[in-house]
Design a protein around this motif. Sequence first.
Motif, PDB file in Angstrom:
ATOM      1  N   ALA A  31      -5.466 -10.078   5.130  1.00  0.00           N
ATOM      2  CA  ALA A  31      -4.647  -8.998   5.375  1.00  0.00           C
ATOM      3  C   ALA A  31      -4.682  -7.737   4.684  1.00  0.00           C
ATOM      4  N   ALA A  32      -4.703  -8.056   3.554  1.00  0.00           N
ATOM      5  CA  ALA A  32      -4.954  -7.197   2.241  1.00  0.00           C
ATOM      6  C   ALA A  32      -6.128  -6.523   2.619  1.00  0.00           C
ATOM      7  N   LYS A  33      -6.975  -6.830   3.354  1.00  0.00           N
ATOM      8  CA  LYS A  33      -8.409  -5.720   3.613  1.00  0.00           C
ATOM      9  C   LYS A  33      -8.074  -5.197   4.600  1.00  0.00           C
ATOM     10  N   ALA A  34      -7.252  -5.831   5.937  1.00  0.00           N
ATOM     11  CA  ALA A  34      -7.277  -5.336   6.922  1.00  0.00           C
ATOM     12  C   ALA A  34      -6.132  -3.800   7.147  1.00  0.00           C
ATOM     13  N   THR A  35      -5.549  -3.499   5.439  1.00  0.00           N
ATOM     14  CA  THR A  35      -4.416  -2.283   5.962  1.00  0.00           C
ATOM     15  C   THR A  35      -5.493  -0.602   5.711  1.00  0.00           C
ATOM     16  N   GLY A  36      -6.794  -1.496   5.172  1.00  0.00           N
ATOM     17  CA  GLY A  36      -7.996   0.415   4.895  1.00  0.00           C
ATOM     18  C   GLY A  36      -7.680   0.113   3.830  1.00  0.00           C
ATOM     19  N   THR A  37      -6.845  -0.426   2.692  1.00  0.00           N
ATOM     20  CA  THR A  37      -6.335   0.455   1.341  1.00  0.00           C
ATOM     21  C   THR A  37      -7.393   1.328   0.467  1.00  0.00           C
ATOM     22  N   THR A  38      -7.727   1.779  -0.141  1.00  0.00           N
ATOM     23  CA  THR A  38      -8.828   1.826  -0.987  1.00  0.00           C
ATOM     24  C   THR A  38      -8.961   1.676  -2.988  1.00  0.00           C
ATOM     25  N   LYS A  39      -7.501   0.963  -2.523  1.00  0.00           N
ATOM     26  CA  LYS A  39      -7.150   0.313  -3.659  1.00  0.00           C
ATOM     27  C   LYS A  39      -7.855  -1.132  -3.986  1.00  0.00           C
ATOM     28  N   THR A  40      -8.153  -1.442  -5.274  1.00  0.00           N
ATOM     29  CA  THR A  40      -8.725  -2.978  -5.084  1.00  0.00           C
ATOM     30  C   THR A  40      -7.682  -4.052  -5.146  1.00  0.00           C
ATOM     31  N   ILE A  41      -8.787  -4.663  -4.047  1.00  0.00           N
ATOM     32  CA  ILE A  41      -8.011  -6.394  -3.828  1.00  0.00           C
ATOM     33  C   ILE A  41      -8.651  -6.988  -4.495  1.00  0.00           C
ATOM     34  N   VAL A  42      -8.107  -8.410  -5.107  1.00  0.00           N
ATOM     35  CA  VAL A  42      -8.368  -9.131  -5.443  1.00  0.00           C
ATOM     36  C   VAL A  42      -8.263 -10.694  -4.722  1.00  0.00           C
ATOM     37  N   PHE A  43      -8.548 -11.535  -4.249  1.00  0.00           N
ATOM     38  CA  PHE A  43      -8.376 -12.350  -3.692  1.00  0.00           C
ATOM     39  C   PHE A  43      -8.596 -13.984  -4.146  1.00  0.00           C
ATOM     40  N   GLU A  44      -7.987 -14.882  -4.320  1.00  0.00           N
ATOM     41  CA  GLU A  44      -7.704 -16.498  -4.294  1.00  0.00           C
ATOM     42  C   GLU A  44      -8.138 -16.785  -2.730  1.00  0.00           C
ATOM     43  N   VAL A  57       0.809  -1.335  -0.326  1.00  0.00           N
ATOM     44  CA  VAL A  57       0.159   0.338   0.098  1.00  0.00           C
ATOM     45  C   VAL A  57       0.732   1.641   0.506  1.00  0.00           C
ATOM     46  N   ALA A  58       2.042   1.222   0.934  1.00  0.00           N
ATOM     47  CA  ALA A  58       3.056   2.325   0.898  1.00  0.00           C
ATOM     48  C   ALA A  58       3.303   2.621  -0.868  1.00  0.00           C
ATOM     49  N   ARG A  59       4.229   1.398  -1.226  1.00  0.00           N
ATOM     50  CA  ARG A  59       4.204   1.852  -2.264  1.00  0.00           C
ATOM     51  C   ARG A  59       3.327   1.949  -3.650  1.00  0.00           C
ATOM     52  N   ASN A  60       2.374   2.386  -3.377  1.00  0.00           N
ATOM     53  CA  ASN A  60       1.536   3.107  -3.689  1.00  0.00           C
ATOM     54  C   ASN A  60       1.020   2.153  -5.204  1.00  0.00           C
ATOM     55  N   VAL A  61       0.633   0.873  -5.279  1.00  0.00           N
ATOM     56  CA  VAL A  61       0.976   0.072  -6.608  1.00  0.00           C
ATOM     57  C   VAL A  61      -0.498   0.155  -6.731  1.00  0.00           C
ATOM     58  N   ASP A  62      -0.752   0.074  -8.262  1.00  0.00           N
ATOM     59  CA  ASP A  62      -2.504   0.082  -9.037  1.00  0.00           C
ATOM     60  C   ASP A  62      -3.268  -1.044  -8.307  1.00  0.00           C
ATOM     61  N   LEU A  63      -3.073  -2.011  -7.781  1.00  0.00           N
ATOM     62  CA  LEU A  63      -3.825  -3.390  -7.556  1.00  0.00           C
ATOM     63  C   LEU A  63      -3.022  -3.826  -6.107  1.00  0.00           C
ATOM     64  N   ILE A  64      -3.874  -5.325  -5.766  1.00  0.00           N
ATOM     65  CA  ILE A  64      -3.512  -5.868  -5.080  1.00  0.00           C
ATOM     66  C   ILE A  64      -4.513  -7.367  -5.412  1.00  0.00           C
ATOM     67  N   VAL A  65      -3.196  -8.048  -5.597  1.00  0.00           N
ATOM     68  CA  VAL A  65      -3.626  -9.532  -5.300  1.00  0.00           C
ATOM     69  C   VAL A  65      -3.202 -10.329  -4.383  1.00  0.00           C
TER      70      VAL A  65
END
Length: 348
Positions: free
Chosen positions: A121-134, A103-111
């Motif tokens: 863990a990804a959701k807990a960051t509170g990021t507004t960037k899109t997260i795609v889980f599997e 999140v700190a690196r300001n990526v466009d999308l988190i997988v």
Amino acid sequence: GSVGMRCANPVAATLRRRPRRRDFLLWMAGAATWTTVSYGQKTSMPVIGYLCPESPELFASRLEAFRQGLEEAGFVAGRNVAIDFQWANGQYSRLPALAAELVARNVDLIVAPGGAPVALAAKATGTTKTIVFEMGGDPVQLRVVDSLSRPGGNITGVSSLSVDVSPKRLELMRDLLPTATRLAVVTNPTSPTAPSQLQKLQAAAEALRVQLQIYSASKEDEFESMFAAVARDGAKDGPSGVVFTSDPYFAFRSVRLAALAMKYQLPAITQTRDFPVAGGLMSYGGDFMQSHRRAGIYAGRILSGEKPSDLPVQLVTKVELVVNLKAAKLLGHPFSAAVIAGADEVIE
């Protein structure tokens, strides 16, 4: 269960499905440099932050499937997308810090592939960037999304429902050992899906009129003592089969688990085909190649401008049974003709 055609030449099929290691390592080596380029110079190339619970080695086949999906959606790593990898190397407690780093690196999308702990863990960051889980669990029950059809917010993904088929693994072990009065269940107490799986397994055990003995393992160095305990208890109370709950930590340590199951002469079943391929007895669970491929397709679609809130959570409902005849022979527990006929793949 859902069964497919038995594979005529299982060895060939297994080889066909495995990514070519050399190609994969070249791709990985390239991936590292693309990431550096994307930070060294300001490039217009979008960056996917890939949060991985394991190492590149253990995740190779999953990553290859993700890459295929990404390409199907029009994105080729190094050409029109960069990937920034964060590896937890099996230390799941590091996932929150690694997610925060992306999140700190300001990526466009988190997988966030490879199970519930990664998505949480990804959701807990509170990021507004899109997260795609599997994952294998139910994302609604785990509070990752509000609903499957309308995930809401900035998060969507793919579930293979591996967690929901734990009772079927118990049933398959009961069929193999019809005279057993108890079966061993191995659970990872740190897993967010462990309590619901144990509840379902207890209900299934009552219906099958078999007692469960629960064993815990959350670290690789606990595996051997756990198998030794099952074997010791079996010498006292009669032989037992071992049923593993669905858990990414177990899935990625299939080679070790298969070796120990054979060392202690214990019939065992896990969620992933990696286990019988490594010489273990059998597996029953979701098709992880499909779920990772679809996560790649979703990542590509979102990079192309689609909104995560418009993309329902996909369910990979194909469940596969893989059996290893050599292991069955070594253990002295041959499979019935019906199980062999119903298997999606038979390893000779």
